[in-house]
Enzyme design. Sequence first.
Site, PDB file in Angstrom:
ATOM      1  N   ASP A  83      -5.502  80.755  37.628  1.00 51.66           N
ATOM      2  CA  ASP A  83      -6.378  79.695  37.144  1.00 51.66           C
ATOM      3  C   ASP A  83      -6.969  79.011  38.369  1.00 51.66           C
ATOM      4  O   ASP A  83      -6.255  78.338  39.120  1.00 51.66           O
ATOM      5  CB  ASP A  83      -5.569  78.703  36.307  1.00 51.66           C
ATOM      6  N   SER A 105     -27.371  81.363  41.943  1.00 47.57           N
ATOM      7  CA  SER A 105     -28.132  81.242  40.702  1.00 47.57           C
ATOM      8  C   SER A 105     -29.573  80.829  40.966  1.00 47.57           C
ATOM      9  O   SER A 105     -29.847  80.053  41.885  1.00 47.57           O
ATOM     10  CB  SER A 105     -27.475  80.198  39.794  1.00 47.57           C
ATOM     11  N   TYR A 143     -24.292  71.938  37.539  1.00 46.65           N
ATOM     12  CA  TYR A 143     -24.219  73.383  37.810  1.00 46.65           C
ATOM     13  C   TYR A 143     -25.120  73.744  38.985  1.00 46.65           C
ATOM     14  O   TYR A 143     -24.713  74.472  39.905  1.00 46.65           O
ATOM     15  CB  TYR A 143     -24.635  74.158  36.565  1.00 46.65           C
ATOM     16  N   LYS A 150     -24.190  75.460  42.603  1.00 44.98           N
ATOM     17  CA  LYS A 150     -24.743  76.736  43.053  1.00 44.98           C
ATOM     18  C   LYS A 150     -25.597  76.568  44.310  1.00 44.98           C
ATOM     19  O   LYS A 150     -25.601  77.429  45.194  1.00 44.98           O
ATOM     20  CB  LYS A 150     -25.554  77.385  41.929  1.00 44.98           C
ATOM     21  N   THR A 176     -24.025  87.949  30.056  1.00 46.01           N
ATOM     22  CA  THR A 176     -22.620  87.924  30.432  1.00 46.01           C
ATOM     23  C   THR A 176     -21.874  86.912  29.564  1.00 46.01           C
ATOM     24  O   THR A 176     -22.489  86.065  28.904  1.00 46.01           O
ATOM     25  CB  THR A 176     -22.439  87.510  31.911  1.00 46.01           C
TER      26      THR A 176
END
Length: 255
Positions: free
Chosen positions: A62, A140, A155, A159, A190
């Site tokens: 994890d 990304s 996010y 990235k 995905t």
Amino acid sequence: MTFFSNGTALIIGGSSGMGFETAKQLLQAGVKVEVLGNNPNKLNAAVDELSTLGEIKGLQIDLYDIKAVEQLAYSIASKDTHYGYLVNAAGYFSPTPFVEHTIADYDKYHDLNKATFILTQAVVKNMQRFGGGNIVNIGSMWAKQAIKATPSSAYSMAKAGLHALTQHLAMELGEVNIRVNAVAPAVVQTPIYESFIAPKDMQKVLASFNDFHPIGRVGEPLDIAHSILFLLSDEASWITGTIMDVDGGVMAGRN
């Protein structure tokens, strides 16, 4: 494509999606692979499938458990195995408007970057002991361009940080024979979208993004894996610090 034969590939987030396809391609090229994943059932299924292609090991971890990450990092840095290749493929994505973000949302992205930083540092120490290696990070398109339909401030920060890390490591590690590059995908089919799209609706929702890409379709994990494989290979021996757009043409322009 050619690869130096004594280097094992470590793929963090290799039990599904782009990481899984990269593992498959590397095994087919004769490279030994170790994949890290969180979900034990998914990890075991991935290892079972990949075992028909070559030498594969799986490790459950994890990445949000910082003690487990630190223990693994210590093991990697001192291990006799030469990790000649590292692919940072672990990811999480759940679009949320900026004003609705909670600290927990923010931490979901940036704690993952922390684990990536710690494990990458450990692999680099391993690579230095064995004379070098190659690293590819999965960044990304969202780190480069804002998309109103998918608000992704935290996010994108994470990235963009990964893109910056790629370039800084390329500068620092070139002299010790370690190359560091990244790929920046657009919409790819995905499991990362399962955090906010029901599995039964996945095909339909992702297909609605086909025309978003000049090339006319969303990406497949194999599209990204092919680019990762090239950047890891000896054919890319003069490429480092690159953030490669593998995005169906989105960064060139959109329909």
